[in-house]
Design an enzyme around this catalytic site. Sequence first.
Site, PDB file in Angstrom:
ATOM      1  N   GLU A 239       0.832  -1.208   0.000  1.00 23.25           N
ATOM      2  CA  GLU A 239       0.000   0.000   0.000  1.00 23.25           C
ATOM      3  C   GLU A 239       0.869   1.261   0.000  1.00 23.25           C
ATOM      4  O   GLU A 239       0.620   2.196  -0.754  1.00 23.25           O
ATOM      5  CB  GLU A 239      -0.908  -0.043   1.240  1.00 23.25           C
ATOM      6  N   ARG A 265       3.079  34.381 -17.057  1.00 28.17           N
ATOM      7  CA  ARG A 265       2.620  35.468 -16.176  1.00 28.17           C
ATOM      8  C   ARG A 265       3.707  36.537 -16.030  1.00 28.17           C
ATOM      9  O   ARG A 265       4.847  36.220 -15.648  1.00 28.17           O
ATOM     10  CB  ARG A 265       2.281  34.885 -14.799  1.00 28.17           C
ATOM     11  N   GLN A 276      13.821  34.313  -8.721  1.00 28.54           N
ATOM     12  CA  GLN A 276      14.255  33.032  -8.147  1.00 28.54           C
ATOM     13  C   GLN A 276      13.298  32.514  -7.073  1.00 28.54           C
ATOM     14  O   GLN A 276      13.211  31.306  -6.861  1.00 28.54           O
ATOM     15  CB  GLN A 276      15.664  33.162  -7.571  1.00 28.54           C
TER      16      GLN A 276
END
Length: 379
Positions: A239, A265, A276
Amino acid sequence: MDFTITKAQKQLKREVVEFAKNNLNDQEYFEKFSEDMWKKICEFGFLGLTIGEEFGGLQESYLTAAIAIEALGYGCKNNGFVFVVMNHIWVCQNLIYLYGTDDLKKKYIESMLTGAKIGAIAITEPESGSDALSMKTTAKEMDDCYILNGSKMFISNGPIADIFVVYAVTQEEPSRKITAFVVERKFDGVKTGPDIEKMGLVACPTSELILDNVRVPKENILGKIDSGSVLMTTALEWERFYEFVPHIGVMQRVMEKCVEQARARKQFNRAISDYQAISHKIADMKVAIEMAKQMMYKIAWLKDNGKTAYEETSIFKLYVSENYIKTCRDAMQIFGSYGYTKEYDIERELRDALACSIYSGTNEMQKNTIYNMASFSYF
Ligand SMILES: Cc1cc2nc3c(=O)[nH]c(=O)nc-3n(C[C@H](O)[C@H](O)[C@H](O)COP(=O)(O)OP(=O)(O)OC[C@H]3O[C@@H](n4cnc5c(N)ncnc54)[C@H](O)[C@@H]3O)c2cc1C
């Protein structure tokens, strides 16, 4: 260790991504389970990746399965649906396939492989979470069966599952013993509660499982009687590996979206990727993906060579979940207010991610395990 990915593995990866993008991204089902998508992934043969050919499976290696599952996480934006599939395969079907008797396999594997029956696992209870072995559900021997009584909590796939691997106490004195049983929904006394509303992974329905004097035939014991705690430890390895492999694919998808956004953008007349503070967040994502993949290859190698990976899967679970959450959190910061809106889908990715520090054993519990390992000798 050979890290070569074969042409066939690369091809499978491409096919899975293509299939997922074309069939599993219907927005209508981002927040509810889709039977249609379930049928499609079953027809694609995904459920039988590591199951033997004698049952109709693909009998691929654990590494090939990991590559395919990472690709599913990348191509399928519906993280809740991927969770349904991983739960079905790794916490139920795989356990019956690896640890069930021949009769149990004959009884269940084929119908699980075709997806006719959906699987789930039931360990957690209202009062026992991290301390799973303190469970109160009991299984009392009676003639040719065991009578199960109790209540299990937060069962992924609960409302849609046909088959549950249920852990119950088979002996209190002189020492507590647990046993795993394969329980069918159609057995008298099995009930599931309503879908529990969650903040994320909504396409994976979750519920309580109530067992009220349920007669389970002895042939439905999974593994050996009284050896459920050992089985649970082994089951959690599978799992903690395969439920977290798809998250690497998700991190890749979210990172690519961030690169695109950061380049497009502009603020102060420059792309925000020039700052940065933004580009280093993306660099962190890339490092996490690469490190997680290295661990994925190692664990797959251990499993392909028949070795245990208890410690490795604890570290993997902790590392992937912390970085998956960080990646989605940083993605929201990169997207600014747009990330906080429903339209850009980043908020859903973050909501889906948050649960992974809780399920499959909380991250605090993983750190307990890892701390214990840290005190072992270097050699
Ligand atoms: C989305 C989702 C799906 C799930 N699916 C399933 C499923 O299919 N089947 C199933 O059986 N269960 C499932 N669970 C339940 C999950 O396994 C448990 O929630 C988990 O084990 C934690 O138990 P708890 O929520 O009761 O928290 P608790 O155990 O009560 O813990 C509460 C807090 O205390 C901390 N804590 C507890 N003990 C210690 C300790 N010794 N050291 C340090 N910190 C500790 C925990 O880390 C946590 O932060 C699911 C949960 C979620 C969120």
